[in-house]
Write an enzyme that holds these catalytic residues in place. Sequence first.
Site, PDB file in Angstrom:
ATOM      1  N   ASP A  87     -28.225 -12.641 -11.347  1.00 14.58           N
ATOM      2  CA  ASP A  87     -26.792 -12.740 -11.044  1.00 14.58           C
ATOM      3  C   ASP A  87     -26.552 -12.673  -9.535  1.00 14.58           C
ATOM      4  O   ASP A  87     -25.448 -12.924  -9.069  1.00 14.58           O
ATOM      5  CB  ASP A  87     -26.024 -11.597 -11.730  1.00 14.58           C
ATOM      6  CG  ASP A  87     -25.694 -11.936 -13.182  1.00 14.58           C
ATOM      7  OD1 ASP A  87     -25.865 -13.102 -13.576  1.00 14.58           O
ATOM      8  OD2 ASP A  87     -25.275 -11.026 -13.914  1.00 14.58           O
ATOM      9  N   ASP A 142     -26.678 -15.996 -23.362  1.00  9.64           N
ATOM     10  CA  ASP A 142     -26.722 -14.749 -22.590  1.00  9.64           C
ATOM     11  C   ASP A 142     -27.058 -13.560 -23.493  1.00  9.64           C
ATOM     12  O   ASP A 142     -27.004 -13.663 -24.731  1.00  9.64           O
ATOM     13  CB  ASP A 142     -25.358 -14.549 -21.902  1.00  9.64           C
ATOM     14  CG  ASP A 142     -25.482 -13.888 -20.546  1.00  9.64           C
ATOM     15  OD1 ASP A 142     -26.458 -13.147 -20.327  1.00  9.64           O
ATOM     16  OD2 ASP A 142     -24.594 -14.101 -19.702  1.00  9.64           O
TER      17      ASP A 142
HETATM   18  C1  GLA Z   1     -23.918 -12.261 -17.322  1.00  8.94           C
HETATM   19  C2  GLA Z   1     -24.521 -13.501 -16.712  1.00  8.94           C
HETATM   20  C3  GLA Z   1     -23.558 -14.156 -15.779  1.00  8.94           C
HETATM   21  C4  GLA Z   1     -22.286 -14.489 -16.517  1.00  8.94           C
HETATM   22  C5  GLA Z   1     -21.721 -13.240 -17.155  1.00  8.94           C
HETATM   23  C6  GLA Z   1     -20.565 -13.552 -18.051  1.00  8.94           C
HETATM   24  O1  GLA Z   1     -23.772 -11.265 -16.380  1.00  8.94           O
HETATM   25  O2  GLA Z   1     -25.711 -13.189 -16.072  1.00  8.94           O
HETATM   26  O3  GLA Z   1     -24.107 -15.311 -15.213  1.00  8.94           O
HETATM   27  O4  GLA Z   1     -22.553 -15.469 -17.482  1.00  8.94           O
HETATM   28  O5  GLA Z   1     -22.697 -12.579 -17.944  1.00  8.94           O
HETATM   29  O6  GLA Z   1     -20.028 -12.422 -18.633  1.00  8.94           O
END
Ligand code: GLA
Length: 746
Positions: free
Chosen positions: A526, A459
């Site tokens: 997301d 990420d």
């Molecule tokens: C980001 C990712 C999510 C999740 C969060 C965790 O927003 O896109 O899918 O992994 O971080 O903090």
Amino acid sequence: MPTDSQGAILQLTAAGVSVLIDATDGQLPAVVHWGAELPALTAEQAQALVGASVPVTGSNTVDLPPRPSLLPGQHGGWTGRPGLRGSFDGVGWSTKFRTDTVSLNGTPVTGFTTSGAGLLEISALDDAGRLRLDLTLEMLPGGLLRSRAELTNLCDKTYTVDDLALSFPIPAEATELLDFAGNHNYERIPQRGTLRTGTHLRENRKGRTGADSAYILHAGTPGFGFGSGDVWGVHTAWSGNHQHYAERVFTGEQLLGGGELLLPGEVRLGRDESYTTPWIYASYGAGLDEVARRFHTHVRSRTPRVTAERPVTLNVWEAVYFDHEENKLIDLAERAAAVGVERYVLDDGWFGSRRDDTSGLGDWVVSPDVWPTGLHPLVDRVHELGMQFGLWFEPEMVNPDSDVARAHPEWIMAARTDWPVESRHQQVLNLGIPEAYEHVRKQILALLAEYRIDYIKWDHNRDLIEAGNQLDGGRPGVHQQTLAFYSLLGEIRSLHPGLEIESCSSGGARVDLGVLEHTDRVWVSDNIDPHDRQTMLRWTTQLLPPEYMGSHIASGRSHTTGRQHDLAFRAGTAIFGHLGVEWDLAHASEEDLDGLRGWIAFYKQERSLLLDGDVVRMDGPDSNVMVHGVVSKDRSRAIFAAAALDSLYPDPAGRLKIRGLDPHATYLVEPVSTGATPSGLQPPAWWGQPTAAGQAIECTSLRGTAQNDVNFPGASFPGSVLSNVGVTSPRIHPDQVVLYRVTRTN
Ligand code: GLA
């Protein structure tokens, strides 16, 4: 016909695309034609075509006709965007390169040369002998072009590269632009405009590809669609600061270009040092589907290849967020395995003091507070259940409240003594500092050594703002950071060849062909709401084949939008990517679990088609109905979806049309029943009589009823009828999808 000393003209043709390059008279190569396949030209014809492409000089312009090369410059009279901007402290800012060698697939060539897919390399020296330019132009087997440049300083003075971009000419009829915008939770949203005199410039200064990335900048004939029009598109394969542009100069020449976006002083070359641009990809197609297919063919040719058999995934993020509790997460693993999940991914919250997003980021050590005996009980149970195990990291980031930031505040990227403004309570760790890079590398490798980890979700949750190197007076460090990121991915993968990596960045903010040289999946967004995902998946496939797009089924009520959707719509949307589940299954009803099991089984049965076929998106008469599908390479099978995103009342939906089939073959088109009939269904007569439930459909009373698994026999039609005439669409409620299985019968 040029003699040896006059250089080369080259014609490369692959998969219906030709490019004709003029590299004569020591000039930098210019693209004379890039587009639909040319016939096999003779040397005389090629020479004539080069001549016939020279524009007439205009009134009160320089006395040379415009000839934009891959790297246009002022010495040829070009007053548009220069390909190279840089200087030796203000001197040598306008270069005049002279090509000295042209080679094709490693062999020097002169005169007229033709080839199929091939690699063209051109080496040039500037007239002062201070700079060498090595240009590469490659025609890939699927008809996709890509180009990059390497610039080397040959003298003792430092050369600062301010900008090095490559551009491809497009014909005058390409007057309509399409690129993308977006933001967190709504990525890759198309935007159209007109190419007018001037520059349409998309600059990214976020240090990551961006939720609002231009993605692919297209120009095409007015009104081009998925299946119509001539379309040219460029994509900059780079995950740091970058640019895309479309330029139309006053004399009428039009170019599409791209490159990295360099911050001041970011690339300074000492003697014999080089700067290499990212690959700039260029795809031509008759319609957007063909443009996309060339990208897909290329991505699918990568080694290691991502196969269609990739495991159905469960990611725990929307199920538990930071609430890590061993028993609960083991219970979730058991429930996941029971519905057919094959890979289990533990998301954020397992390390350091990371109990929420304010603390612990950057400390890649399993937290003894929440995992007193380490991750072993969970990892072992996941494997015992026959699933793979995946783990979340965000290696380029730290919370200021973390052990690493406390120990090494100088590793945080900053352009001044105070740190940049925080984003999600975090700062960026400078991987350009070798010790910082080594620290992260060691921590990740230690975990990969201790646990059987099959998969990493990588990420990156903030933009790089004022991202300088504190140890070098705050000098910009985004270029170096991007290279270090690629290098860290490369090192980890070479040490763990079977490991798969997902590229995530606050959802879908790091999706580009640079990162995909090192990663195997992207998290599209997301936002898992299927209503929005229909649009995001539709456009993410403009670059990526479906098997690369993380596509999850979440709980009935979307955590991002609050909308409520039936499982059939959530699943019928998600199966057109790499399927996953992101849902607290402990709170799912038995009916939902049965339904989910059915959808996962359906997906497994069909994934060799869903994740390996040719993507087809239809231009429909209804903006409310999105029709798309995948067709097998041999055109014997297809699965199509028609999703209603808004009310179809009072007008009926337009006819369902399907492209990509064999026009001469006959196909059985069957509505697919996967446990629930779409809400509000009014089937058209050609679907035939329902067979399973043996009763007539109550048109408006099906929503939410459990016993509505009804099979319709469908009907057979020639492929040409399905693409040109179409068949009546059913009526359905908004946010419902109808799936069709299409099978060749003769
Ligand atoms: C980001 C990712 C999510 C999740 C969060 C965790 O927003 O896109 O899918 O992994 O971080 O903090």
